[in-house]
Enzyme design. Sequence first.
Site, PDB file in Angstrom:
ATOM      1  N   SER A   1       0.853  -1.184   0.000  1.00 50.76           N
ATOM      2  CA  SER A   1       0.000   0.000   0.000  1.00 50.76           C
ATOM      3  C   SER A   1       0.889   1.234   0.000  1.00 50.76           C
ATOM      4  O   SER A   1       2.115   1.132   0.060  1.00 50.76           O
ATOM      5  CB  SER A   1      -0.888   0.005   1.234  1.00 50.76           C
ATOM      6  N   LYS A   2       0.245   2.391  -0.053  1.00 39.79           N
ATOM      7  CA  LYS A   2       0.956   3.684  -0.072  1.00 39.79           C
ATOM      8  C   LYS A   2       2.021   3.789   1.011  1.00 39.79           C
ATOM      9  O   LYS A   2       3.044   4.441   0.819  1.00 39.79           O
ATOM     10  CB  LYS A   2      -0.054   4.824   0.125  1.00 39.79           C
ATOM     11  N   ARG A   3       1.741   3.146   2.155  1.00 39.66           N
ATOM     12  CA  ARG A   3       2.707   3.221   3.260  1.00 39.66           C
ATOM     13  C   ARG A   3       4.083   2.712   2.846  1.00 39.66           C
ATOM     14  O   ARG A   3       5.097   3.075   3.403  1.00 39.66           O
ATOM     15  CB  ARG A   3       2.246   2.350   4.440  1.00 39.66           C
TER      16      ARG A   3
ATOM     17  N   GLU B   1       3.899   6.252 -11.026  1.00 39.55           N
ATOM     18  CA  GLU B   1       4.882   6.788 -10.077  1.00 39.55           C
ATOM     19  C   GLU B   1       6.281   6.250 -10.386  1.00 39.55           C
ATOM     20  O   GLU B   1       7.260   6.971 -10.278  1.00 39.55           O
ATOM     21  CB  GLU B   1       4.502   6.427  -8.641  1.00 39.55           C
TER      22      GLU B   1
END
Length: 497
Positions: free
Chosen positions: A259-261, A269
Amino acid sequence: MTDSTTPVRVRFAPSPTGKLHVGGARTAIYNWAFARANGGTFILRIDDTDPTRSTDENTQVILRAMRWLGLDWDEGPEVGGEYGPYWQTECLPLYREAAERLVAEGKAYYCFCTPEKLEADRKAAQERKDPFQGYQRTCRDIDPAEAQARVDAGEPYTIRIKVPLDRGDVVVHDAVHGDVTFNARELDDFIIFRSDGTPTYNFATVVDDARMGITHIIRGDDHLSNTPRQIMVYEALGAPTPTFAHISMILGADGKKLSKRHGATSVEEYRDAGYLSDAFVNYLSLLGWSPDGESTVIPRERLAREFSLDHVSKNPAIMDPKKLDFINAEYLHAMSDEEFADTVLIPQLHAADFEPVGECTHDAAWYDLLASALKPRTTLSADVVEQARYLYTADDELAYDEKAVKKWLGKAGASDALDTAIEALEVLDEDAWTPEAIETALEPLPERLGMGKGKVFQPIRVAVVGGAASPGIGETLALAGRAHVLARLERAKGLTQ
Ligand code: GLU
């Protein structure tokens, strides 16, 4: 099961509800590679049936990501094909037709149970501790003529599949997980069409996969639990069941779902961070697959030749940014200087808006020299920008790294090093201004001054570059040009003690 002699047809079917994530990208890569390795067809289908979350913009973002990844599709948006439509929203009449055909054949039925009734049935099953808490098949045996009359009269309904009562276990023969058995009783007579007239995922996907003649379904193992229901739909439709291959999740280093974490998660990206498409595809392909258990650099052509489902692991894959960087650097370092200049260096310098300063000729030979100097020091394409900045800065605007100045220009002997360097370099004229000639001119200085090499060359480097790190001194100075080097050595004398 599909016949093994049937030509391979696989699909990647993203829902355009967001960007293309690394997990989706790896699923796309495996489908693409499997098609290529088997002389098959790779289809791109846009599963845009969720009207609240699917957008055209997201579809475009996914198509762009697919193109950047170099995963060319043989059928689908923009290229067309004989099995269209390739957007699920354009297939709504097909789903309805298929569902109604199943009703007419007695393989599906109209259900008129209200949400309140379903809830009450579920509670009652709970209270009597019935091991089966699913739909109680209330409407399964309504006389078809009566059901049709209620539909015609406008009563709200869903359409449910009639799972045969004697179906027994449903075994998914999964190419990655082996046989996975589900109890058909647990499957319930699940809904294939909602009361709002839209098909459910398990139905729409099978109608499409069947009509597109998909032979192998390669997708994330979050869909494994949907598969027995989908098999029920294939059986009801009388279509051959494809081979399934459910690939593991991609996890972060902490073992949790990516995830983004954990940092970047979308293909965009990574593209914007300067990774090469080939390196990124190479890295992702190794998250759960390996041709031989050891190769790290696997060019796209090899992947497209050797990919096979037998070498796909069922264990979760761990995203390892260091390995990705390593592979990216390998691809950059394997480029010729010319290719590096054309595909990495020049576009990056251009994107940074760098303009040549003063008198300098930036011809092809200069770019090749810059490429050969920077290539071994580059992990990500954008790394070249900071390293080349000194070449695009006016002499009197060069910024110095404070620590480097203190360490190399602020010490005794620095001023002598600069003076003797100016003397030694002044005698080289423009034509002799090459890395080799510069090195030869500077080489005797440490001995002449009775100083260590670092004490002589580092002040020169800091004077010209502004910092203590750069490629070899010959290349560094050759690239900057004679006039700039002499001017900077002169200027830096003001920083010595
Ligand atoms: N649109 C579905 C998804 O993105 C496709 C799943 C499948 O491959 O069946 O999860």
